[in-house]
Design an enzyme around this catalytic site. Structure first.
Site, mmCIF file in Angstrom:
data_model
loop_
_atom_site.group_PDB
_atom_site.id
_atom_site.type_symbol
_atom_site.label_atom_id
_atom_site.label_comp_id
_atom_site.label_asym_id
_atom_site.label_seq_id
_atom_site.Cartn_x
_atom_site.Cartn_y
_atom_site.Cartn_z
ATOM 1 N N ASP A 405 -0.192 14.125 -60.017
ATOM 2 C CA ASP A 405 -0.336 14.300 -58.566
ATOM 3 C C ASP A 405 0.766 15.253 -58.074
ATOM 4 O O ASP A 405 1.688 15.586 -58.822
ATOM 5 C CB ASP A 405 -0.191 12.906 -57.920
ATOM 6 C CG ASP A 405 -0.447 12.906 -56.426
ATOM 7 O OD1 ASP A 405 -1.103 13.836 -55.913
ATOM 8 O OD2 ASP A 405 0.021 11.960 -55.757
ATOM 9 N N GLU A 408 1.033 20.784 -56.601
ATOM 10 C CA GLU A 408 0.661 22.075 -55.975
ATOM 11 C C GLU A 408 1.767 23.116 -56.109
ATOM 12 O O GLU A 408 1.412 24.300 -56.206
ATOM 13 C CB GLU A 408 0.303 21.863 -54.494
ATOM 14 C CG GLU A 408 -0.991 21.134 -54.282
ATOM 15 C CD GLU A 408 -0.940 19.658 -54.720
ATOM 16 O OE1 GLU A 408 0.147 19.072 -54.655
ATOM 17 O OE2 GLU A 408 -1.967 19.127 -55.145
ATOM 18 N N ASP A 483 -6.667 14.299 -50.962
ATOM 19 C CA ASP A 483 -6.605 13.284 -49.906
ATOM 20 C C ASP A 483 -7.651 13.506 -48.822
ATOM 21 O O ASP A 483 -7.371 14.041 -47.749
ATOM 22 C CB ASP A 483 -5.204 13.247 -49.301
ATOM 23 C CG ASP A 483 -4.167 12.783 -50.317
ATOM 24 O OD1 ASP A 483 -4.566 12.167 -51.330
ATOM 25 O OD2 ASP A 483 -2.971 13.034 -50.096
HETATM 26 O O1 MIG Z 1 2.175 11.763 -50.885
HETATM 27 O O2 MIG Z 1 0.899 8.649 -55.065
HETATM 28 O O3 MIG Z 1 -3.393 12.509 -53.480
HETATM 29 O O4 MIG Z 1 -4.093 10.037 -54.537
HETATM 30 O O5 MIG Z 1 -2.383 7.871 -54.033
HETATM 31 C C1 MIG Z 1 1.100 11.015 -51.337
HETATM 32 C C2 MIG Z 1 0.451 8.384 -53.783
HETATM 33 C C3 MIG Z 1 1.113 10.997 -52.831
HETATM 34 C C4 MIG Z 1 -1.195 11.688 -53.001
HETATM 35 C C5 MIG Z 1 -2.418 11.554 -53.843
HETATM 36 C C6 MIG Z 1 -2.954 10.157 -53.734
HETATM 37 C C7 MIG Z 1 -1.889 9.168 -54.173
HETATM 38 C C8 MIG Z 1 -0.637 9.352 -53.333
HETATM 39 N N1 MIG Z 1 -0.174 10.731 -53.412
#
Ligand code: MIG
Length: 799
Positions: A405, A408, A483
């Site tokens: 995650d 980016e 998200d």
């Molecule tokens: O700032 O890890 O897209 O799936 O549950 C949020 C917490 C960070 C974003 C991800 C989401 C995940 C969440 N993350």
């Protein structure tokens, strides 16, 4: 900083006349009077690369997107010089390069224009960063349509849009919002029923304008780097997508369980909560194969650690979950907490693996753990180190999959939500700033993760999922769309995003079912599940802020409908697995937007909602509350309504009745759809027959079924089973020819063939030319027949 470069700018520079050219094996170099060199490389007869420099020489040729093992080689190449132009001809296309200004036109061999430069290549020098803003414009005819570009949350047909590629953590994004998490600078143009593709392989921030700024012009440009693009000739969209997918690579097969249903939330903790959730799935008999742990499983959000209060004995827990059929998938983020007591941090610091600012200090940014440094995944040595970090999680603890995650990369509390642009990257020995490495960062993280998980999962297959990706990331990872929000509009967006990813080479994708942000109604969740089971990746996920999103968080009806659809997915696992096989073998997208399915039918060019799942199942989600049906376009051909078995003739828009526990699903006439029994998880049951739903058609239809050991690598040694069913229906006959390939002996011994839509009464049944003594009355009554799997020809005669 230039963020939205105007297409035509008065400071733009253009190539001047061509003064010389050379031919070197598969490439032709054209030199202009003002130091521009155009290098045309014939990769294949139908795949041509155009690369420009304005410096008089080319920099090192390096791409993260291109798969080194892509096919190349052509059958025919002829280069000729005429008075005003050069001509390059292959066995598929002709390419004309004008001497006066280097502009290019590409024709098929019947002299139909496929693509023509408008201004062609031009550029603007960048005083601030050095190099150029590189631009390309192409002429576009009325009626031309555009598709592709990855995860864009907008209409399938991109005509009239301007889109931006810059990987961005776009929490609760909206319809038409730009840019999003992924960057796939590849599009398909469709004009006069002929398709072509353009892949602009440039990792800087890029823009695509499809007749938005000017009605008859399509253009694309990048904030730096080279004008470097591939032209892919169709004429079928499937040729374009298959070539693009071959060029940027295909994944290996995932373990079959990865195609099951997955359950996620931010976050399931402590252990007792995880167990309650998994137990409830078994109790309610809703199949589920994977349970996810989000960031709270870690100790203070330190990657590769566990919160021992919530998870005192992860190895035991993971083993217990495994006994119940649940694979554990854990999240791993790129930010490494700055903490002198934390071994991962210490080691990376000692080895100098973190990204640095231009003037020397380490790049520092806030994410979940607080202040963090970030490994430079564009450095092969860092990737190798990162891969090694998975040993404990995978080998010792038994985790089966990893979820990347925030790659980016996302940074909190800063206006641009990411790294400062001066951050330096190794870029595999081609040092550069974050301007160039930004879009590729997430892919390199997922790549390093993939290599680690694969190493320690061996001889089983790894499973990786990523949020950010650049073209080619499909070689390493699956993805989800980030998200989203629990709204009906987002259900529409999810449907389009996953179809679009599918024709952009990255088909192993799904959305957060039910929506990540906010809370869906039971009805919205139901409609989302009904679509989600037809997405290659099928996972419910939510932020957990607004209540629960397990199926039982709603009413009993929702539980029943969820079970019904997840059951259907589990029945269709061999069909889904076959789609995956065709994707990795032939580059065939698993989901086919209608325009891909039948590009010759102009009715399909602006359709969004309907798609073909695999080759033979047409799906159309219900995207509104209180629906009792919907209008949809059924493509040409004959289709059986899956729920009623009634036959419709396509090629028209029609109203389809549905109930709350149905969405429009149709099966192509002639199809043989393989099904497994419902299992609570992959491999739960042993069974002695493969069900084949055979939909009678007057005429011919081919269906295929791929199977193997469902995990491991034996399939690469030929231990797979690939069945081809050739069905031919006549007025009083049904003939099924079965052809087998591969060395895998499937564990079942029989086929149960459901005869759907048989228009006649059965007179006799022959297997391999011998009439068999069967209870025809029983077959007529039950509409099925059980046969030994070893047959070659099954012939049914009617009366
Ligand atoms: O700032 O890890 O897209 O799936 O549950 C949020 C917490 C960070 C974003 C991800 C989401 C995940 C969440 N993350």
């Amino acid at each position: 900083m230039i963020t939205n470069t105007e297409l035509e700018f008065k400071g733009d520079l253009y190539p001047s006349k061509i003064v010389s050219f050379e031919h070197d094996v598969d490439s032709v170099f054209f030199h202009s009077d003002n130091s521009v060199i155009l290098k045309v490389t014939i990769v294949r007869d139908s795949l041509i690369r155009f690369r420009y420099t304005t410096k008089g020489y080319f920099s090192n040729d390096f791409s993260y997107a291109i798969d080194k093992s892509h096919s190349h080689g052509y059958n025919f190449l002829e280069i000729t010089e005429e008075l005003e132009f050069y001509k390059i001809q292959t066995s598929k296309v002709k390419c004309i390069i004008q001497k006066i200004d280097m502009r290019i036109s590409i024709f098929d061999l019947n002299d139909n224009v496929l693509l023509e430069d408008e201004l062609g290549f031009h550029w603007e020098e960048s005083y601030e960063f050095g190099g150029n803003i590189v631009k390309m414009s192409k002429a576009s005819k009325d009626g031309e349509c555009f598709y592709g570009l990855g995860d864009k949350a907008t209409q399938m047909n991109l005509k009239g849009k301007r889109l931006e590629n810059f990987a961005t953590d776009q929490y609760a994004f909206q319809k038409d919002q730009e840019p999003l998490y992924k960057v796939v600078p590849f599009y398909i143009g469709l004009q006069h029923k002929q398709a072509y593709g353009i892949f602009f392989d440039n990792t800087f921030r890029t823009f695509f304008d499809f007749c938005h700024e000017r009605r008859n012009v399509t253009s694309f440009w990048a904030e730096g780097g080279e004008m470097n693009y591939y032209f892919i000739h169709g004429p079928q969209m499937e040729d374009v997508v298959a070539s693009y997918t071959d060029l940027t690579g295909k994944p290996e097969l995932p373990p079959l369980w990865a195609l099951g249903y997955h359950q996620c939330k931010w976050s399931y903790f402590p252990e007792s909560n995880v167990k309650e959730v998994t137990a409830k799935f078994r109790e309610l008999k809703i199949p589920c194969d994977a349970i996810y742990l989000d960031i709270d499983y870690m100790d203070g959000f330190r990657c590769f650690t566990w919160n021992k209060e919530y998870f005192p004995d992860p190895k035991r827990m993971v083993a217990e979950l495994a006994e119940d059929g649940f694979k554990t998938v854990v999240i791993i983020d790129p930010g490494i907490k700055i903490d002198k007591e934390y071994s991962v941090y210490k080691e990376a610091l000692e080895k100098d693996y973190f990204c640095k600012r231009a003037d020397g200090p380490y790049m520092k940014g806030k994410v979940w753990p607080g202040e963090c440094n970030f490994p430079d995944y564009t450095n092969p040595e860092v990737r190798e180190w990162w891969a090694g970090l998975f040993k404990e999680l995978i080998s010792d603890i038994g985790v089966k999959g990893v979820w990347n995650d925030m790659n980016e990369p996302a940074v909190m509390e800063v206006p641009n939500k990411t790294f400062p642009m001066d951050v330096r990257h190794d870029y595999d020995g081609n040092p550069c700033s974050h301007r160039k490495a930004h879009n590729i960062y997430g892919t390199q993280m997922a790549r390093a993760t993939y290599h680690g998980v694969k190493r320690f999962a061996y001889p089983k297959r790894p499973f990786i999922i990523t949020r950010s990706a650049y073209a080619g990331a499909q070689r390493y990872t699956s993805s989800w769309t980030g998200d989203n929000v629990a709204t009906w509009e987002h259900l529409w967006i999810a449907n389009i995003q996953v179809q679009r990813m599918s024709i952009s080479g990255m088909g192993f994708t799904g959305s957060d079912i039910g929506g990540f942000a906010e809370q869906p109604s039971g009805e919205l969740f139901t409609r989302w599940i009904q679509l989600g089971v037809f997405h290659p990746f099928c996972r419910t996920h939510s932020s957990g802020d607004h209540g629960d999103q397990e199926p039982w968080a709603f009413d009993e009806e929702v539980v029943d409908i969820t079970r019904k659809f997840v059951n259907l997915r589990y029945q269709l696992l061999p069909y889904l697995y076959t789609m995956f096989w065709q994707y990795i073998e032939e580059g065939i997208p698993m989901l086919k937007p209608l325009v891909y399915f039948d590009q010759a039918d102009t009715q399909t060019h602006y359709r969004n909602d309907e798609f073909v799942f695999g080759n033979q199942i047409l799906v159309c989600p219900i995207l509104e509350p209180n629906a009792i049906g919907r209008r949809m376009y059924v493509p040409r051909g004959q289709w059986y309504n899956y729920w009623t078995n009634s036959l419709v003739n396509g090629g028209k828009e029609m109203w389809v009745d549905t109930k709350y526990d149905e969405i429009p699903v149709f099966v192509k006439a002639g199809a043989v759809i393989p099904k497994y029994p419902v299992q609570q998880y992959v491999g739960e049951l042993e069974f002695d027959e493969l069900t084949l739903d055979l939909y009678y058609k007057e005429g011919k239809e081919k269906s295929v079924v791929y199977e193997d050991a469902q995990d491991g690598y034996d399939y690469k040694k030929g231990r797979y089973s690939f069945l081809t069913f050739q069905v031919t229906g006549k007025e009083l006959e049904l003939n099924i020819q079965l052809h087998k390939e591969g060395k895998y002996d499937t564990p079942y011994s029989m086929y149960k063939i459901n005869l759907i839509g048989l228009p006649f009464k059965i007179k006799s049944i022959e297997i391999d030319n011998e009439e068999v003594a069967v209870d025809i009355e029983a077959i007529e009554r039950d509409n099925y027949l059980i046969v030994d799997k070893e047959f070659n020809v099954l012939h049914i005669t009617g009366k």
